[in-house]
Design a protein around this motif. Structure first.
Motif, PDB file in Angstrom:
ATOM      1  N   GLU A 272       2.046  10.496  -6.280  1.00 31.17           N
ATOM      2  CA  GLU A 272       0.806   9.569  -6.411  1.00 31.17           C
ATOM      3  C   GLU A 272       0.603   9.065  -4.873  1.00 31.17           C
ATOM      4  O   GLU A 272      -0.530   9.062  -4.616  1.00 31.17           O
ATOM      5  N   VAL A 273       1.687   8.866  -4.011  1.00 33.67           N
ATOM      6  CA  VAL A 273       1.356   8.717  -2.842  1.00 33.67           C
ATOM      7  C   VAL A 273       0.660   9.845  -1.804  1.00 33.67           C
ATOM      8  O   VAL A 273      -0.393   9.210  -1.263  1.00 33.67           O
TER       9      VAL A 273
ATOM     10  N   ARG B 211       0.759  -1.401  -0.095  1.00 38.04           N
ATOM     11  CA  ARG B 211      -0.036  -0.128  -0.082  1.00 38.04           C
ATOM     12  C   ARG B 211       0.700   1.135   0.167  1.00 38.04           C
ATOM     13  O   ARG B 211       2.062   1.246   0.494  1.00 38.04           O
ATOM     14  N   PRO B 212       0.310   2.418  -0.621  1.00 38.66           N
ATOM     15  CA  PRO B 212       1.224   3.608  -0.275  1.00 38.66           C
ATOM     16  C   PRO B 212       1.263   4.027   1.272  1.00 38.66           C
ATOM     17  O   PRO B 212       0.344   3.803   1.846  1.00 38.66           O
TER      18      PRO B 212
ATOM     19  N   ASP C 247      -1.371  12.199  -3.412  1.00 38.78           N
ATOM     20  CA  ASP C 247      -2.522  12.154  -3.711  1.00 38.78           C
ATOM     21  C   ASP C 247      -3.412  11.290  -3.314  1.00 38.78           C
ATOM     22  O   ASP C 247      -4.629  11.278  -2.879  1.00 38.78           O
ATOM     23  N   ALA C 248      -2.949   9.985  -3.075  1.00 37.31           N
ATOM     24  CA  ALA C 248      -3.689   8.776  -2.726  1.00 37.31           C
ATOM     25  C   ALA C 248      -4.140   8.771  -1.144  1.00 37.31           C
ATOM     26  O   ALA C 248      -5.126   8.267  -0.793  1.00 37.31           O
ATOM     27  N   LEU C 249      -3.313   9.682  -0.575  1.00 34.93           N
ATOM     28  CA  LEU C 249      -3.398   9.641   1.092  1.00 34.93           C
ATOM     29  C   LEU C 249      -3.831  10.885   1.464  1.00 34.93           C
ATOM     30  O   LEU C 249      -4.133  11.005   2.729  1.00 34.93           O
ATOM     31  N   GLY C 250      -3.985  11.723   0.666  1.00 35.33           N
ATOM     32  CA  GLY C 250      -4.728  12.991   0.968  1.00 35.33           C
ATOM     33  C   GLY C 250      -3.686  13.921   1.862  1.00 35.33           C
ATOM     34  O   GLY C 250      -4.039  14.624   2.508  1.00 35.33           O
ATOM     35  N   GLY C 251      -2.259  13.831   1.569  1.00 31.87           N
ATOM     36  CA  GLY C 251      -1.269  14.561   2.117  1.00 31.87           C
ATOM     37  C   GLY C 251      -1.191  15.880   1.359  1.00 31.87           C
ATOM     38  O   GLY C 251      -1.203  16.266   0.318  1.00 31.87           O
ATOM     39  N   ARG C 252      -0.875  16.897   2.498  1.00 31.49           N
ATOM     40  CA  ARG C 252      -0.677  18.087   2.166  1.00 31.49           C
ATOM     41  C   ARG C 252       0.815  18.739   2.738  1.00 31.49           C
ATOM     42  O   ARG C 252       1.362  19.697   2.048  1.00 31.49           O
TER      43      ARG C 252
END
Length: 831
Positions: free
Chosen positions: A618-619, A601-602, A621-626
């Motif tokens: 991509e990681v 998983r990311p 974006d997939a996890l909603g990181g800012r």
């Protein structure tokens, strides 16, 4: 009526004297555990130690907001999923109750933090009481007080987990587990050779009252222990293994084994009643209850087989073989009937065999010999002598309580370190400290007996005279201790046993206890900056103090649209939650790490170790990181401070190629870091500030440094000092498209800008672009030259002026707004 003078009663006088000694031992233990007071309270915040204590205090804060209710599911961690936290409730619930009472129902945060900081120190000091009782009940009060005194000063895992500010459940685990053994020892003593099958069947309470009472108290402590730590079935295992070995010993000696039912079954029944109301994925799962119920059946089965074989007058030697065959058959049938439950329950033994990724966790790897010396010093080796002597006594006298002592000690040693297979977890060294103290205390008293008091050794007595002789012997130890032999022996004991754990430089109790650990000022104030200068994710129905409802397993929490995650290494997740009031992607429950050990998983290890910015995006974006927050240790492949980079590579299953060899001028080789290291995201962010490294490593286009801490690290790269903590923002970046002037033959263009950090450090951020097929130059710029927007990141690291665009000798200034950066707007410029 004339009052009786207690000082004329030898037994009462001894009880008073030993009571004072225990109180003095408690005071010494508490004093040592409060030594880090200046570290905990001396700064601008209460510095709780380690990582998990910050999350325990987060739970306590939330509980006080909704007292007496607590969260089982927490949406303020493991973004974008949320998580059932694995902490059992008793440790935090008792602390919350104490704070609530002290604050008259409305405690301040400062009061909560002060009480929370002292809580583990008091629990740790209280542990000397059950240690004294165990030593007294198995041997005598002198062994008890020697053991308690040694525990009070031992360094290592038990001390570190009971220091002021280390507000974690480990210290309560150890305290309650020790009480389990204390009451179980009394239970065993009161039942062996006293309780038979007939008395149990006929319910002769005169004989059964004391064993059942103390077995019940054992069960209360065992149930409390499990409610303080969901892995508490470990001590169910201790009791079952002991009962099995004791049954074999008794059967082979032709004795009734039924008394083992009286000492174990009441305890296990009490545990079942205590934990059943709290069966919950985040507190106690069904495996623990099943383990207790299976233990009841197992003990009854072991005793039942013994009774059947005795009634049939079958050869005694057949008993252990019958048990082995019965156990094997039972496990086989269980695996066929309920394979999922079977594998789930046998998986509970994984604590003895941690996996590769888990071995990067400090408390999980097996105890090494160097650690054993650091944590126990001389007593670790002396304790082995205690085990052998106690084992010899068991073989000679078959005292049940001494057999329990030996079995318990061996299991706890194996829990720390399993030979050959390199198993065990060093976290159990906190438990084994109890055994080391008792084993060493026992051997010390033997040394005293065979030295200064050799002429007054206690002969073997009948049981009816034992108590009188015991008091006489203890009285002797008080009355005749002032002699030359004893003074010499006391000096030897202090020099060999007590001096090393107390005064060893750096690792001795008095030196080690002065520092509490926990976040440095760099981390704390960086996280407070994040809390005050990044968009708040809280809404009316969702915030840090919300009593979140449980959600179905496998489903994600329905976060509000403005919520986002913070990317960092898992060690720092709880600090991010409690200090910054932001939501970490990874946390110290080893959630959010991702990679091959977590189903590919990311996650954090994938993000920090990847050498491709697109993959990192991509990681995120997939996890909603800012935001990304890093510290030097995460990038410290030099091991200049502490290398956490290696742990990241283990989790990512990509451990090779980061180091190379370079020949020096004098013909020798030195180790250097390779391009592969500098290409990782953690190095590109924390070491290079996202600016790239010559032609070898491109600058990052979607990450900008927005804040850094004060402390400088002992590493410089290209003349740039490295700060300890840095915060980056993940942005879309402004898309600058440059059309060269008519007739230009330029094939390369550069955009550069000078960045000034909040610490007054300067560096240049430069991008180079080649002429694309459309005849234009394309840039993605992460820094705004015009300052922050209301409601967005209030960064204090930014360009000192506009970007400078250079194409074929033509230089132009370029201004980029914050909205351009955040929304990924396209700006076209023709030269």
């Amino acid at each position: 009526m004339e009052m009786k003078n207690p000082f004329k009663d030898r037994g009462r006088m001894l009880s008073l004297v030993y009571g004072i000694l225990v109180a003095l031992t408690f005071t010494i233990a508490l004093y040592i555990r409060c030594l880090p007071k200046s570290s905990v309270f001396g700064g601008g915040f209460v510095r709780f130690g380690g990582n998990d204590p910050w999350y325990n205090m987060r739970i306590v804060e939330n509980t006080l907001s909704h007292f007496p209710h607590r969260i089982n599911f927490d949406a303020y961690t493991y973004f974008p999923h949320g998580q059932y936290h694995p902490f059992a409730f008793l440790f935090d619930q008792i602390l919350a109750f104490i704070i609530w009472v002290a604050g008259l129902g409305a405690p301040s945060q400062h009061l909560a933090e002060v009480i929370g900081a002292y809580y583990p120190a008091v629990l740790g000091a209280l542990t000397v009481i059950p240690v004294y009782i165990i030593g007294k009940e198995i041997y005598n009060r002198n062994v008890g007080i020697l053991s308690a005194a040694l525990l009070a000063v031992l360094p290592g895992q038990f001390l570190s987990r009971s220091l002021l500010g280390f507000t974690d459940h480990h210290v309560m685990e150890t305290l309650l587990a020790t009480w389990v053994i204390a009451f179980f020892v009394i239970t065993v003593k009161s039942a062996q050779n006293q309780v038979t099958l007939d008395e149990i069947l006929n319910r002769e309470w005169a004989r059964l009252r004391k064993p059942v009472l103390y077995s019940t108290l054992t069960g209360i402590m065992l149930g409390s222990y499990i409610l303080a730590w969901k892995g508490g079935a470990l001590y169910v295992l201790v009791m079952v293994v002991y009962a099995l070995i004791q049954a074999v010993v008794d059967h082979m000696r032709g004795r009734d084994t039924a008394w083992l039912v009286a000492v174990t079954v009441p305890a296990f029944l009490v545990v079942s009643f205590m934990i059943t109301p709290f069966l919950h994925p985040s507190t106690i799962d069904m495996r623990t209850l099943l383990a207790v119920l299976v233990s009841i059946i197992g003990v009854i089965g072991v005793v039942g087989i013994s009774l059947i074989l005795r009634s049939k007058q079958i050869e005694r030697a057949a008993y252990p073989f019958t048990l082995i065959i019965s156990a094997g058959l039972g496990l086989f049938v269980f695996s066929i009937i309920a394979p999922d439950t079977y594998h789930s329950m046998t998986g509970m033994f994984s604590i003895f065999l941690p996996g590769a990724g888990a071995l990067t966790v400090a408390e999980i790897h097996p105890m090494t010999m160097d650690e054993a010396w650091t944590w126990f010093t001389t007593s670790f080796f002396i304790a082995f002598g205690g085990i052998f002597w106690a084992g010899y006594n068991v073989a000679r006298r078959f005292r049940a309580e001494e057999l329990l002592f030996v079995v318990w000690s061996i299991i706890m040693l194996l829990a720390c370190r399993v030979p050959i297979i390199n198993g065990g977890q060093n976290r159990f060294a906190a438990y084994y400290a109890i055994n080391v103290a008792l084993l060493t205390g026992f051997l010390l008293w033997k040394f005293i007996e065979f030295g200064a008091l050799s002429d007054e050794r206690e002969p073997v007595k009948e049981r009816t005279k034992r108590r009188h002789k015991q008091e006489e012997r203890e009285s002797l130890g008080l009355k005749r201790y002032i002699n030359l032999d004893l003074i010499l022996i006391s000096i030897i004991i202090f020099a060999v046993v007590f001096y090393p754990p107390l005064f060893t430089p750096r690792t001795g109790a008095l030196a080690y206890a002065k520092f509490s650990g926990g976040p440095s000022d760099d981390w704390y104030y960086s996280l407070m900056w994040m809390r005050n200068n990044t968009p708040d994710v809280a809404t009316d129905g969702f915030n840090y103090s919300t009593l979140y409802e449980d959600i179905p397993r496998g489903e994600d929490y329905p976060y509000p649209p403005n919520a986002y995650g913070i990317m960092s290494w898992w060690d720092y997740g709880h600090w991010i939650t409690r200090i910054a009031h932001r939501i970490p992607i990874a946390n110290p429950f080893q959630a959010g790490i991702g990679g091959p050990y977590q189903g590919n998983r990311p996650g954090a290890c994938v993000f920090f170790i990847t050498r491709n910015e697109t993959r990192a995006n991509e990681v995120m974006d997939a996890l909603g990181g800012r935001y990304v927050i890093s510290d030097f240790m995460m990038a410290d492949a030099w091991n200049a401070v502490y290398n956490k980079f290696g742990a990241m590579t283990v989790w990512a299953d990509d451990t090779g190629g980061y180091y190379g060899r370079m020949m020096t001028e004098n013909g020798t080789y030195r180790t250097v870091l390779t391009r592969k290291y500098y290409s990782t995201m953690i190095a590109r962010l924390h070491i290079l500030d996202g600016r790239g490294l010559g032609d070898a490593i491109e600058p990052l286009r979607h990450y900008r440094l927005i804040h850094e801490s004060r402390s400088l690290m002992p590493i410089e790269v290209e003349g740039q000092p490295v700060r300890f903590v840095k915060i980056f923002e993940y942005v879309k970046g402004a898309n600058l498209i440059v059309t060269p002037g008519f007739g230009s033959n330029a094939t390369n263009a550069t955009v550069s800008v000078e960045i000034m950090t909040n610490q007054g450090r300067y560096f240049n951020y430069t991008q180079t672009a080649r002429l694309s097929e459309d005849g234009k130059f394309h840039f993605t710029l992460p820094y705004s030259t015009e300052g922050p927007l209301p409601g967005e990141t209030r960064f204090d690291t930014m360009p000192t002026g506009p970007y400078l665009l250079e194409v074929g000798g033509v230089v132009r200034e370029v201004h980029i707004t914050e909205r351009d950066v955040l929304e990924g707007k396209t700006l076209e410029l023709s030269l």
